[in-house]
Design a protein around this motif. Structure first.
Motif, PDB file in Angstrom:
ATOM      1  N   GLU A 194     -73.114  11.949  76.744  1.00 30.03           N
ATOM      2  CA  GLU A 194     -72.638  13.231  76.220  1.00 30.03           C
ATOM      3  C   GLU A 194     -73.782  14.010  75.572  1.00 30.03           C
ATOM      4  O   GLU A 194     -73.892  15.228  75.740  1.00 30.03           O
ATOM      5  N   ARG A 195     -74.623  13.302  74.835  1.00 34.07           N
ATOM      6  CA  ARG A 195     -75.753  13.964  74.183  1.00 34.07           C
ATOM      7  C   ARG A 195     -76.691  14.569  75.224  1.00 34.07           C
ATOM      8  O   ARG A 195     -77.157  15.706  75.084  1.00 34.07           O
ATOM      9  N   GLU A 196     -76.950  13.831  76.291  1.00 35.38           N
ATOM     10  CA  GLU A 196     -77.820  14.349  77.352  1.00 35.38           C
ATOM     11  C   GLU A 196     -77.189  15.577  78.018  1.00 35.38           C
ATOM     12  O   GLU A 196     -77.881  16.572  78.293  1.00 35.38           O
ATOM     13  N   VAL A 197     -75.901  15.545  78.267  1.00 31.71           N
ATOM     14  CA  VAL A 197     -75.213  16.676  78.902  1.00 31.71           C
ATOM     15  C   VAL A 197     -75.274  17.898  77.983  1.00 31.71           C
ATOM     16  O   VAL A 197     -75.566  19.014  78.431  1.00 31.71           O
ATOM     17  N   ARG A 198     -75.008  17.699  76.668  1.00 33.26           N
ATOM     18  CA  ARG A 198     -75.076  18.817  75.721  1.00 33.26           C
ATOM     19  C   ARG A 198     -76.479  19.426  75.679  1.00 33.26           C
ATOM     20  O   ARG A 198     -76.641  20.652  75.664  1.00 33.26           O
ATOM     21  N   ALA A 257     -68.184  -1.385  71.909  1.00 28.37           N
ATOM     22  CA  ALA A 257     -69.217  -0.648  71.177  1.00 28.37           C
ATOM     23  C   ALA A 257     -70.356  -0.245  72.115  1.00 28.37           C
ATOM     24  O   ALA A 257     -70.874   0.882  72.033  1.00 28.37           O
ATOM     25  N   ALA A 258     -70.740  -1.148  73.025  1.00 28.86           N
ATOM     26  CA  ALA A 258     -71.803  -0.822  73.980  1.00 28.86           C
ATOM     27  C   ALA A 258     -71.357   0.320  74.897  1.00 28.86           C
ATOM     28  O   ALA A 258     -72.134   1.240  75.185  1.00 28.86           O
ATOM     29  N   ALA A 259     -70.117   0.283  75.342  1.00 31.97           N
ATOM     30  CA  ALA A 259     -69.607   1.350  76.216  1.00 31.97           C
ATOM     31  C   ALA A 259     -69.564   2.676  75.458  1.00 31.97           C
ATOM     32  O   ALA A 259     -69.926   3.733  76.008  1.00 31.97           O
ATOM     33  N   ARG A 305     -73.100   4.019  75.199  1.00 31.42           N
ATOM     34  CA  ARG A 305     -73.549   4.615  76.480  1.00 31.42           C
ATOM     35  C   ARG A 305     -72.888   5.970  76.694  1.00 31.42           C
ATOM     36  O   ARG A 305     -73.521   6.927  77.114  1.00 31.42           O
ATOM     37  N   HIS A 306     -71.606   6.045  76.389  1.00 28.38           N
ATOM     38  CA  HIS A 306     -70.866   7.294  76.558  1.00 28.38           C
ATOM     39  C   HIS A 306     -71.436   8.375  75.639  1.00 28.38           C
ATOM     40  O   HIS A 306     -71.596   9.528  76.056  1.00 28.38           O
ATOM     41  N   ALA A 307     -71.745   8.023  74.399  1.00 30.23           N
ATOM     42  CA  ALA A 307     -72.300   8.990  73.447  1.00 30.23           C
ATOM     43  C   ALA A 307     -73.669   9.472  73.916  1.00 30.23           C
ATOM     44  O   ALA A 307     -73.992  10.671  73.804  1.00 30.23           O
TER      45      ALA A 307
END
Length: 153
Positions: free
Chosen positions: A134-138, A124-126, A129-131
């Motif tokens: 992705e949000r920052e990249v978007r 869940a932590a990974a 972090r991944h989400a």
């Protein structure tokens, strides 16, 4: 209060929440261990009579063997008794083996649950972090497109 102190307070709050979230499974694990201890104590209480029955069966087998040696007339009858006693001994050993399997399953089950919980927390932590990444990249891509549109106008 500066930014570092605020960040420290937020980190301390997050750590407190983590401790509180982990306290619940630990308390449940305590109850599971207590239950396993009760089962083991109950098993010990029930095993003593079984072992007494095994001793009685062995004594009966020895008695039967002595009778076979002293009396050749009743050989068939004595062999039937030994057969019955051996069958009882096999039943007792099968019961003890089944109890050992139950105890090992009861001891291993809480450990599996703790390991699965730890895996779930890590996963869940990974994912979180991944989400966030992705949000920052978007957001960065959107800003670049907006800037490109403004530059074209």
């Amino acid at each position: 209060m500066d930014g570092g102190q605020i960040a420290a307070l937020i980190a301390a709050g997050a750590f407190l929440m983590l401790v509180l979230v982990l306290a619940v499974p630990i308390l449940r694990l305590r109850h599971t261990v207590d239950a396993a201890t009760r089962v083991i104590n109950d098993l010990n209480d029930r095993t003593a009579p079984l072992l007494g029955n095994v001793n009685t069966t062995v004594e009966n087998v020895n008695t039967a063997l002595n009778q076979v040696h002293t009396s050749l007339d009743g050989v068939n009858l004595q062999l039937a008794k030994i057969d019955t006693m051996t069958g009882h001994a096999q039943n007792v050993t099968a019961n003890v083996a089944n109890l050992a399997t139950v105890i090992s399953a009861a001891a291993a089950n809480p450990l599996i649950k703790v390991a699965a919980f730890g895996f779930g927390v890590r996963r869940a932590a990974a994912a979180r972090r991944h989400a966030e990444t992705e949000r920052e990249v978007r957001d960065t891509i959107k800003q670049q497109r907006r800037a490109a549109k403004r530059a074209n106008r």
